[in-house]
Structures are given as structure tokens and as C-alpha cells.
Design a protein around this motif. Structure first.
Motif, PDB file in Angstrom:
ATOM      1  N   LEU A 189      47.870 -82.614 -14.869  1.00  0.00           N
ATOM      2  CA  LEU A 189      47.932 -83.642 -13.833  1.00  0.00           C
ATOM      3  C   LEU A 189      48.535 -83.071 -12.558  1.00  0.00           C
ATOM      4  O   LEU A 189      49.540 -82.365 -12.593  1.00  0.00           O
ATOM      5  CB  LEU A 189      48.809 -84.788 -14.356  1.00  0.00           C
ATOM      6  CG  LEU A 189      48.849 -86.090 -13.564  1.00  0.00           C
ATOM      7  CD1 LEU A 189      47.479 -86.731 -13.528  1.00  0.00           C
ATOM      8  CD2 LEU A 189      49.854 -87.036 -14.207  1.00  0.00           C
ATOM      9  N   LYS A 190      47.901 -83.404 -11.428  1.00  0.00           N
ATOM     10  CA  LYS A 190      48.411 -82.901 -10.154  1.00  0.00           C
ATOM     11  C   LYS A 190      48.837 -84.040  -9.225  1.00  0.00           C
ATOM     12  O   LYS A 190      49.488 -83.793  -8.224  1.00  0.00           O
ATOM     13  CB  LYS A 190      47.317 -82.079  -9.444  1.00  0.00           C
ATOM     14  CG  LYS A 190      46.865 -80.817 -10.186  1.00  0.00           C
ATOM     15  CD  LYS A 190      47.650 -79.609  -9.736  1.00  0.00           C
ATOM     16  CE  LYS A 190      47.069 -78.276 -10.221  1.00  0.00           C
ATOM     17  NZ  LYS A 190      46.703 -78.233 -11.636  1.00  0.00           N
ATOM     18  N   THR A 191      48.428 -85.273  -9.559  1.00  0.00           N
ATOM     19  CA  THR A 191      48.635 -86.379  -8.617  1.00  0.00           C
ATOM     20  C   THR A 191      49.485 -87.486  -9.229  1.00  0.00           C
ATOM     21  O   THR A 191      49.530 -87.645 -10.446  1.00  0.00           O
ATOM     22  CB  THR A 191      47.279 -86.996  -8.216  1.00  0.00           C
ATOM     23  OG1 THR A 191      46.583 -87.363  -9.410  1.00  0.00           O
ATOM     24  CG2 THR A 191      46.442 -86.001  -7.436  1.00  0.00           C
ATOM     25  N   LYS A 192      50.154 -88.235  -8.360  1.00  0.00           N
ATOM     26  CA  LYS A 192      50.881 -89.428  -8.798  1.00  0.00           C
ATOM     27  C   LYS A 192      49.911 -90.604  -8.868  1.00  0.00           C
ATOM     28  O   LYS A 192      48.736 -90.482  -8.527  1.00  0.00           O
ATOM     29  CB  LYS A 192      52.003 -89.721  -7.804  1.00  0.00           C
ATOM     30  CG  LYS A 192      52.986 -88.558  -7.628  1.00  0.00           C
ATOM     31  CD  LYS A 192      54.272 -88.804  -8.373  1.00  0.00           C
ATOM     32  CE  LYS A 192      55.254 -87.638  -8.149  1.00  0.00           C
ATOM     33  NZ  LYS A 192      56.374 -87.717  -9.085  1.00  0.00           N
ATOM     34  N   GLY A 193      50.427 -91.747  -9.268  1.00  0.00           N
ATOM     35  CA  GLY A 193      49.587 -92.937  -9.348  1.00  0.00           C
ATOM     36  C   GLY A 193      48.861 -93.013 -10.668  1.00  0.00           C
ATOM     37  O   GLY A 193      49.258 -92.371 -11.651  1.00  0.00           O
ATOM     38  N   LEU A 194      47.785 -93.798 -10.685  1.00  0.00           N
ATOM     39  CA  LEU A 194      47.056 -94.064 -11.924  1.00  0.00           C
ATOM     40  C   LEU A 194      45.906 -93.092 -12.095  1.00  0.00           C
ATOM     41  O   LEU A 194      45.050 -92.976 -11.225  1.00  0.00           O
ATOM     42  CB  LEU A 194      46.522 -95.506 -11.897  1.00  0.00           C
ATOM     43  CG  LEU A 194      45.720 -95.937 -13.135  1.00  0.00           C
ATOM     44  CD1 LEU A 194      46.609 -95.974 -14.379  1.00  0.00           C
ATOM     45  CD2 LEU A 194      45.086 -97.298 -12.891  1.00  0.00           C
ATOM     46  N   THR A 195      45.885 -92.415 -13.230  1.00  0.00           N
ATOM     47  CA  THR A 195      44.854 -91.408 -13.511  1.00  0.00           C
ATOM     48  C   THR A 195      44.119 -91.757 -14.795  1.00  0.00           C
ATOM     49  O   THR A 195      44.746 -92.144 -15.787  1.00  0.00           O
ATOM     50  CB  THR A 195      45.508 -90.021 -13.654  1.00  0.00           C
ATOM     51  OG1 THR A 195      45.962 -89.591 -12.370  1.00  0.00           O
ATOM     52  CG2 THR A 195      44.540 -88.983 -14.218  1.00  0.00           C
ATOM     53  N   PHE A 196      42.805 -91.606 -14.764  1.00  0.00           N
ATOM     54  CA  PHE A 196      42.047 -91.638 -16.014  1.00  0.00           C
ATOM     55  C   PHE A 196      41.982 -90.216 -16.542  1.00  0.00           C
ATOM     56  O   PHE A 196      41.340 -89.348 -15.940  1.00  0.00           O
ATOM     57  CB  PHE A 196      40.637 -92.203 -15.807  1.00  0.00           C
ATOM     58  CG  PHE A 196      39.803 -92.116 -17.061  1.00  0.00           C
ATOM     59  CD1 PHE A 196      40.141 -92.832 -18.199  1.00  0.00           C
ATOM     60  CD2 PHE A 196      38.700 -91.273 -17.122  1.00  0.00           C
ATOM     61  CE1 PHE A 196      39.401 -92.726 -19.373  1.00  0.00           C
ATOM     62  CE2 PHE A 196      37.943 -91.166 -18.292  1.00  0.00           C
ATOM     63  CZ  PHE A 196      38.304 -91.905 -19.417  1.00  0.00           C
ATOM     64  N   ALA A 197      42.692 -89.973 -17.632  1.00  0.00           N
ATOM     65  CA  ALA A 197      42.683 -88.660 -18.277  1.00  0.00           C
ATOM     66  C   ALA A 197      41.701 -88.757 -19.431  1.00  0.00           C
ATOM     67  O   ALA A 197      41.996 -89.373 -20.460  1.00  0.00           O
ATOM     68  CB  ALA A 197      44.074 -88.296 -18.782  1.00  0.00           C
ATOM     69  N   ALA A 198      40.526 -88.177 -19.269  1.00  0.00           N
ATOM     70  CA  ALA A 198      39.474 -88.305 -20.286  1.00  0.00           C
ATOM     71  C   ALA A 198      39.906 -87.604 -21.566  1.00  0.00           C
ATOM     72  O   ALA A 198      40.206 -86.407 -21.561  1.00  0.00           O
ATOM     73  CB  ALA A 198      38.170 -87.707 -19.770  1.00  0.00           C
ATOM     74  N   THR A 199      39.952 -88.359 -22.659  1.00  0.00           N
ATOM     75  CA  THR A 199      40.287 -87.802 -23.979  1.00  0.00           C
ATOM     76  C   THR A 199      39.535 -88.608 -25.028  1.00  0.00           C
ATOM     77  O   THR A 199      39.157 -89.750 -24.781  1.00  0.00           O
ATOM     78  CB  THR A 199      41.794 -87.926 -24.322  1.00  0.00           C
ATOM     79  OG1 THR A 199      42.077 -89.288 -24.720  1.00  0.00           O
ATOM     80  CG2 THR A 199      42.691 -87.533 -23.172  1.00  0.00           C
ATOM     81  N   PRO A 200      39.331 -88.039 -26.215  1.00  0.00           N
ATOM     82  CA  PRO A 200      38.914 -88.884 -27.329  1.00  0.00           C
ATOM     83  C   PRO A 200      39.968 -89.973 -27.574  1.00  0.00           C
ATOM     84  O   PRO A 200      41.100 -89.874 -27.096  1.00  0.00           O
ATOM     85  CB  PRO A 200      38.847 -87.902 -28.508  1.00  0.00           C
ATOM     86  CG  PRO A 200      38.685 -86.555 -27.883  1.00  0.00           C
ATOM     87  CD  PRO A 200      39.462 -86.624 -26.595  1.00  0.00           C
TER      88      PRO A 200
END
Ligand SMILES: [Ca+2]
Ligand SMILES: [Ca+2]
Ligand SMILES: [Ca+2]
Ligand SMILES: [Ca+2]
Ligand SMILES: [Ca+2]
Lengths: 526, 526
Positions: free
Chosen positions: B408-419
Motif C-alpha cells: 500500500l502506498k496511499t492513505k484513505g480507502l483502498t480495494f486490495a484485491a485478494t481471494p
């Protein structure tokens, strides 16, 4: 315990090693190679300098003649090669990698190997007729979710219960990452599921199947171990599968879960503790052989010695599995020709084709197994390389073929199709029912399993000496000229009987070096 | 420690729960459902019997009108539905599962959420600016081969060294099944490799990277952690990666390997022990949220409370990741519309398309994630089901997208694609840099990680009560009518600050319940 340090290199006399009386090349064994003019004990004089691990012509090889190693044609001479010359890859017509069409099917009809009678070991006879080499309570887990709780319980059982049951060797949680969050209905999901099922039934666990389940996982206990997959040996019980389900309403608080696991485990420990070793024929051995961390000597010393021992085991009526699909793939014709029936040859072709497609699906091909430095190490081509792995299988007809995760049903020599990955291969051989594991290594790996003894065989004396308390047997004596392949094969055979009997512990057992189970899951996760 | 037992169900008064003020259906909360004639606090009377977890119309819904839940249209009324009626799936026009074409892109322009200032926690500031919530020495492993030796060393370090360094919380070996016997040059091998690399750099490990390597593995230390992948903080060293290589000639005997690992570990322990917590803004939290063992109340109580808390975190400037591709796939239009830029929407579409293809390659499709009993639980369709998972992401714009294993490089809300697999998702969120994990569960799972604290949130009071020493927070109070979604969201936010500060341990930490890392390897093994 085998003391691998007792043999140190004693000879620097020029030495080559042959794999088979029909071979017309030998492998230079001496550290640093040999210079032109070196004279072997046979009287052969080197015509040029040959690096260690490379081939020397033992006789004059006219242009077009077959160059034989492992009693197999590994290529044809591109020009006349005089006895004593370096047979490097530029002098050989390279055979193409074999496709899967037009293979020789059961062509290598041989005399059956002569029976070898009179060898026994002390083992634990199970209700289903199989024999354990250790007396271990295994706790089957349906899903990774239960791993932390089970581990907590296992630590308490080891501290509080196991000392009360001195005839039980160990307690092992069969931990894995499967069971939920997986495409459990995908075609290939059968592989991890039957692997887990069959590991639970490994002969070293005495038929005492107990399961820890979460409750809501996709891999329900009844799917993992459906009725009929094993006999319930517990006369007291209602003949149901023994399952501790963490989500049961009865579990109020964490300790209730732990205590359920402990209570169930103790019933199995009591029964296991009543067992005693008895004398059984060597035919009850179920040996899985594989190699890992290989070097130029794997196919020269350790693997040929294992191959000789494999023949001894087959002669004694035992079961031996060799595996590592990607490593043997390029000499498939050697396997199909040795199949005892055409059906078995077709089964091997099917396994190879399946793996080719699996690799292709993932954007890889069978080159994914090759290592840099193979030619530098003296391997002229992929067939020669594959033969270095296949040689572990000895010379017997191949009388069985298993798909990944299947349980072995037959004696004799079986090709158990598995990836070459040490841990995945070992896990699948455990599922097949292995009760003793033989592992050859040249670079050295501290491999061990909690479920079965692993006998590690070093390819070189230098490794055996440096890793004197990790290597169980030194096959480097073959390269040193102080022992023959047959000598080391017999040493291994006798060591196997000692280890199987519990008279001797392997180094991995002594240090409790336990690698993880690693499942082969060719299906997607979700 | 949070005592989940302190709230017991106190009300059986008719209760429905809404997710958003714009919703025109509510979810019946009462155990056993409600009979026709039941009157809610709002004055609404039930026209028919409605099972627990199912929807009731809050207003008259004329035929063709949008039925809204989670502030999202989950279908259209097939005929007039009067207020107080059961809104079951047969009354709804089902939206088709969304393909990946013609999606709304960044259409949901909203006012930015108002900043939330003044919240802090006590954390370990790292040289790279990140902040740890725990002070842990992690031992990176390149390959499973070294796991047994490393585990032996870890046990000795815990017994002999760790007590000398009281400011170090724990020692964790990053064990995994990857590193060799894999198609390391296959296109998708980047996923497990960068996952292992980035886990080594998790903020909870203080930048003290040490590696145990075998020597001959495919995943060489320099490939796992190439120069520049992290700053060497050790001024004493020659600025090289700190690697203990078991095959080094210097290791004569097993104990030499163990002692090398112990010696290197102690240098890192000394530096870690000198660190102290300092007050840092809540914006330094990097929170991964996921759910597992879900029930009909996951999308009603716990996940909405997490979503409210996610908004609090985003408002405080923190980083929050939500994941579980297969669970959110069928409401992809909700995600693309919330993307703060078209590029981010395209990145999410790319992740979904990649996963669709990955499943297809393995003979599965996205139905692999559905469970039997969804409709029985009140979920009319797959969009409604997906929204029950997405609701954990709150309402903020999606300002980041990660591919599996990326950092992760950014703050805020991230969609981290995972199973969606709990362990694979957790492992990938660890790689992304998560320093706090939030996990909601309805059926109950004793999930825990050794690397970061895991706060477990129960969806129902019955579970929170039964698993009183495993669940950290009870969101079942929402269904009981004794707390609102906002109340529980704030409770969670404050609990997170306490846990992050080390003032409070999670139950998984107290019991040391540690699940395994499970790598996502979409590439073949060999
Ligand atoms: Ca091998
Ligand atoms: Ca291997
Ligand atoms: Ca989930
Ligand atoms: Ca999950
Ligand atoms: Ca483990």
C-alpha cells in the motif's frame, strides 16, 4: 544413528563411475576433475582433461554409435570418439525431448528380479493389514481455521498427556491451508481432498482417526472422510467419525474447545499405547524415494545406490514409490517401456499429459524444472538429466501408477505422480501410504517430516562430513572409490530396516526437524 | 480486554434494522422472526410473518419502484408491496449479475467526509515513516526447506534470548511453502514473490529484515529482497542483506546453523528492544478488514458497524483496505461508481477480469463463493449478498487499488484485491502493510495472526456470549436493539486505538492463536 563422518575421502587415485555394466561412458569422480594422462585402475588413460562429473569414453565410440549411461542411450556419437576422450555435449547428437506419442509400451521385458527372503523389521501391525514404522496420534484438520486452537491443544497434550503413554511416539496435527475459501467443486479439487483423506489413513497413525472441524467450512468432515473410507476401530463408540466441532453449542469459551480435543485425543492415546511392535517381513515397507537439492553427483552416487536398494526392496516384496513428474518427464520412454502392462504405460502417459497441460495453463512448461549449470555439471541433455532422477527407481518393472493424492494398493514398484517440490512430493507420498521416506541430496537440505522417518542420503563425502548430524548415510563413498553402488545400496537397505524398527532414529527425528505438509492444489482458491 | 459477555440480549420487542436513511426495507432482527401483527417502535405493523434476517417493506413500494438496502437498489418491485409486507425474492425483479462492460465509472461524486481530528495511538515509528502496532522480530524464509531448522532456532531464541529483551513483543518465523519446486518464471509467480517480500517489510517488524536461506533454492535472497527494496538500518553492517545461508561452508553441523540464526537474531533484538512507543495520529493506522464464517447477520450488524468505523478511519486520515474479490464481484458497479478516478475504476475492473479468468482456467466460476442457505438467510440475490460484504468499506470514495501482494502506498480507502479465503486475504493484507486487522464473523472462527493483532467482531450476541473469550467485540447489540450501528462503529474505533497502542490485547493475542500464512500462488508448482 548412522555416523556419516566415519568415512572420509581417502583416495585421489583417478576414478570413474559407471551405472551399469553395459555403459560405455564413465563419470569422472575426482574432485577438480582429471588431467590428460591420468590412468584409471582399468588401465584406461585420459586423452584430455575432463572436469569432475563429466563423462569419459570407456571404449572407442565410432561415429553414429550409441552412447550409453544408466544402460540407456543418451545420444549418438557425432564423430569417432576414442577411448579416454571427454564425451561432452558437443560430441553427441542430442535426442529430442520426447513427446507423448508413439512411445515404447512395455517393451523392456526382463526376467523378474530374484526374490530376496528372510529380511524383517519390527513394526506396528494395523487392523487394515498395513504396518506402521512409528506409533503416532495424528489429528486431522478439515480447515486452516482450526489450526491455532488445535496447536494450543497439541501443546497441552504433549505436556500433560503424552508422558502418560510412553508407547506412543508422538502427536502430530495435520495442518494445512485447504478446507474453505477454495473452489471445492472444481475438477481438480479432488487432488487436495483425497490427499488430506489419505494422509489421515497413513499406516503410522494406527487407524486412530480423529478430526477437528470448525463447523461451517466447505470441506465438511463427512466429505473429507465419508462413511466407509476407513474402519472405525473404537468398539466403545457409536461407530461415527470422531469429530470435535469447534462451533458446537457445547463449547462455551475457548477452554471448552481445548478440553474437547484433549478428551478425545486421550481415548486414542490409550489405544495406541497398548500397541507393541511385532516382527513383520520387509515386504511391509512402503518406501517413498525422492531427491532434492541435487548436484552433479546425485545421479552418480546417491540415486544409483537408492536404485540398487529399490531393487532389493522389490525383491523382498515391499512397495516402493518414485515420483517427481517434471524430473522424469523427459525420459518418459524409459518408464513406458518398463511398465509391466500397457495399461500402466498409458496411465503414466496420462499423468505426464495432465502435467504438461497444467503447466501450460499457468504459462509455464517443463523447462520450469531445469537448473542453470546442468551442462556445467556434466549433463549433456535432458534425457541424461531425467535418468539421474529415474535411476532411483532401479530396474524392476513398473507395476503400479498413482495419480496425485491416491492411496497405494499394490506392492512392487509404483510411479506415484507428484510434483518434484520436496514438500509436495513428500506430502503426496504420505497420502499414498508411505511408512519410510528416503531422500537424496547433494547441495544439502535439512528435510524432515513429523509423520514418517526420513533417511537422508548425501551424494558427496564433503557434505556428509560437514552435515555430520543431518545426513544419515554417505553415498559419497562411491565417488571416493571406497564403496560400490551395491555396497551403499545394501547399507541403505539395512539402515531402512533399523529405522523402520525404531532401533535407530534418523537425524531429523533426533532434532525434531519437521517440514510442513504442502498440499498440491491445482484448482483455484476463492 | 473487551468483555463481549457484558451485553446480553435484553429485548424481544419487534425490531428492524436499516443500513442507510435512504433504505426502504428493513431487516427483521428478532430471533425466530416476527409474526403478522407485530408492531415496531416506528408504529409500522407487520402484515405477514417474516423470518429473522429477512426484509420488511418500510413504506408502500409500488410495482416497478426501486427496493433499496445499503443505499443501493437491490431490485425492483414486481407488484405493489404494501408497507409491513415481507419483501422476499419472489417479489423482486432480480438484477442480472454484472458483467464488466459499461460499468458506471466514478459517478458517485460525494461530498468528502468531514475530517475527524484529535485521535491518536501509541505506536512504534519506523525509519521509513510507517508505524508498527507491535514490536516483533520476523525471520524471513526464502523456502520451506529451512522451516525445521528455523523453528528449532526460534524455540531456543524464545527461551534463551527473548526474555533479555522485554521491549520486544514476539519473534515470528515467516513460514511458507513457496521458494523452490515452483514455476518461478511463470507470469503469475510475481504474486507469491512480492507477497513474501512485502510481508518482510510489514511495519510491525521495525525494518529489521533478516533472512534464512538454504542456498540452492530458486527464490534466492537477492530475488526476494533485491537491493533497494528496503533501507538497511544497521550502521554496523556492510549494508548487505542479513542472510543466514544454511549451506554455507562455515556451517559444520546442525548446531552451527542454529547458532548463526541466534547470533544474527540477537543483533536485531537489541535494536528492536531500544524502541519505545510514541504518540502518533490515528492516520498511521493501516487497517485490513475482512469477514469469514459469515451468517445472515454479518451484513446486518457487524459489517455495517465496521463500515461506519471505516468511515471514521478515513475521516481521521488512516488507511483502510477491504478485499475479497469473489465476494464483492457481483456488485462491481457499486465499486466502480465509488472510484475517485476513472483509472481506479479501470484498475478494479482489471482485478475482477483477472480473477474471472483465473477461476475459468481452473474450471470454476464465481458461483464457487456462494453458500447454500443464502436465500434461506434472507439474501434475495447475489448483489444483495455482495453488498453485505462491501458494506465493510463504508461510504468513502475508493482512492486506491492494489493487486494481490502489492504494498500500500496511499492513505484513505483502498480495494486490495485478494481471494476471500480468510488466511490468503489476511496474508495479502499483511503484505500490503496492514498494522491492524478487523475480522467479522457470524458462525464464529478462532482466527488469529502472529504478525498483527486481529480484532474479531461477532455478528450476534449469542456467539459473543458463547465465545466470550474469543470475540473482541459484540455487534449483536445492534440486532438486540441495545446499540446502533453508529454506537458499535465508535466502540470498534476506540477499541482499535487501544489495541494498536498495546493497552489492550486481543483474545487471539492472549491465547497466542496463530493461523498460518497462506500464500496466493496462481502459478504452477513443478
Ligand atoms: Ca528431485
Ligand atoms: Ca524433490
Ligand atoms: Ca468474507
Ligand atoms: Ca474472508
Ligand atoms: Ca506451520
Amino acid at each position: 544413528m548412522s555416523d556419516a563422518t566415519s568415512t572420509t575421502p581417502t583416495t585421489s587415485a583417478p576414478l570413474y563411475i559407471t551405472m551399469h555394466p553395459h555403459d560405455n561412458v564413465g563419470i569422472v569422480a575426482n574432485q577438480g576433475g582429471l588431467r590428460a594422462g591420468a590412468v584409471f585402475a582399468s588401465g584406461l588413460m585420459l586423452k584430455e582433461t575432463v572436469p569432475q562429473g563429466h563423462k569419459v569414453a570407456l571404449v572407442d565410440l565410432p561415429a553414429g554409435s550409441a552412447v550409453r549411461r544408466y544402460n540407456v542411450t543418451i545420444g549418438r556419437a557425432l564423430k569417432d570418439i576414442a577411448a579416454g576422450s571427454w564425451v561432452h555435449e558437443r560430441l553427441l547428437e542430442m535426442p529430442d525431448a520426447r513427446g507423448l506419442d508413439n512411445l515404447p509400451i512395455s517393451t523392456a521385458k526382463r526376467e523378474p528380479l530374484p526374490p530376496l527372503a528372510g529380511y524383517t523389521f519390527e513394526g506396528y501391525r494395523n487392523a487394515d493389514g498395513s504396518v506402521g514404522t512409528r506409533n503416532i496420534l495424528a489429528i486431522t484438520q478439515t480447515v486452516q481455521c482450526v489450526a491455532g486452537v488445535t496447536d494450543f491443544a497439541v501443546q497441552r497434550i504433549k505436556a500433560e498427556l503424552l508422558p502418560k503413554y510412553p508407547h506412543v511416539d508422538d502427536l502430530v496435527a495435520l495442518e494445512h491451508g485447504y478446507g474453505c475459501g477454495v473452489a471445492i467443486d472444481a475438477p481438480d479439487a479432488i487432488v487436495p481432498i483425497r490427499t488430506l483423506r489419505n494422509i489421515s489413513l497413513n499406516p503410522n497413525f494406527g487407524g486412530e482417526v480423529m478430526v477437528v472441524s470448525l463447523g461451517c467450512e466447505k470441506l465438511q468432515p463427512e466429505r473429507l472422510l465419508p462413511p466407509g473410507s476407513f474402519s472405525i476401530v473404537d468398539a466403545r463408540s457409536d461407530a461415527a467419525l470422531d469429530v470435535v466441532c469447534l462451533q458446537d453449542d457445547a463449547h462455551v469459551g475457548f477452554m471448552a474447545m481445548v478440553e474437547s480435543i484433549m478428551r478425545q485425543a486421550e481415548q486414542h492415546l490409550q489405544r495406541l499405547n497398548a500397541r507393541r511392535r511385532e516382527t513383520v517381513p520387509a515386504s511391509e515397507l512402503v518406501v517413498g524415494v525422492q531427491c532434492g537439492g541435487s548436484d552433479a553427483f546425485s545421479g552418480v552416487t546417491a540415486n544409483p545406490a537408492v536404485g540398487f536398494c529399490t531393487d532389493l526392496l522389490v525383491r523382498a516384496g515391499a512397495s516402493v514409490m518414485f515420483s517427481e513428474t517434471t524430473e522424469v518427464r523427459d525420459a518418459i520412454d524409459q518408464l513406458t517401456s518398463r511398465a509391466s502392462t500397457p495399461e500402466l504405460a498409458e496411465a503414466m502417459i496420462h499423468e505426464m499429459a495432465w502435467y504438461d497441460a497444467y503447466l501450460k495453463r499457468g504459462g509455464a512448461d517443463r523447462s520450469a524444472n531445469t537448473t542453470p549449470g546442468n551442462k556445467k555439471g556434466g549433463l549433456s541433455n535432458i534425457v541424461e538429466k531425467a535418468m539421474g532422477s529415474i535411476v532411483k527407481s532401479g530396474t524392476a518393472p513398473i507395476s503400479g501408477v498413482l495419480s496425485p493424492g491416491e492411496k497405494l494398493k499394490t506392492k512392487g514398484l509404483t510411479f506415484a505422480a507428484t510434483p518434484a517440490s520436496d514438500f509436495i512430493c513428500g506430502t503426496l507420498q504420505l497420502a499414498a501410504g508411505m511408512n519410510l521416506h528416503v531422500f537424496t541430496t547433494g547441495r544439502g537440505t535439512p528435510y524432515g517430516l513429523a509423520q514418517v522417518p526420513v533417511i537422508k542420503v548425501a551424494t558427496r563425502t564433503e557434505l556428509a562430513t560437514r552435515w555430520h548430524d543431518l545426513m544419515d548415510l554417505n553415498a559419497g563413498t562411491i565417488a571416493d572409490g571406497t564403496a560400490s553402488i551395491e555396497d551403499v545400496g545394501w547399507q541403505l537397505f539395512k539402515l531402512m530396516l533399523d529405522v523402520a524398527s525404531g532401533r535407530q532414529q534418523t537425524w531429523a527425528e533426533k532434532w525434531k526437524l519437521h517440514n510442513s505438509l504442502v498440499l498440491f492444489n491445482p484448482a483455484p482458491v476463492t
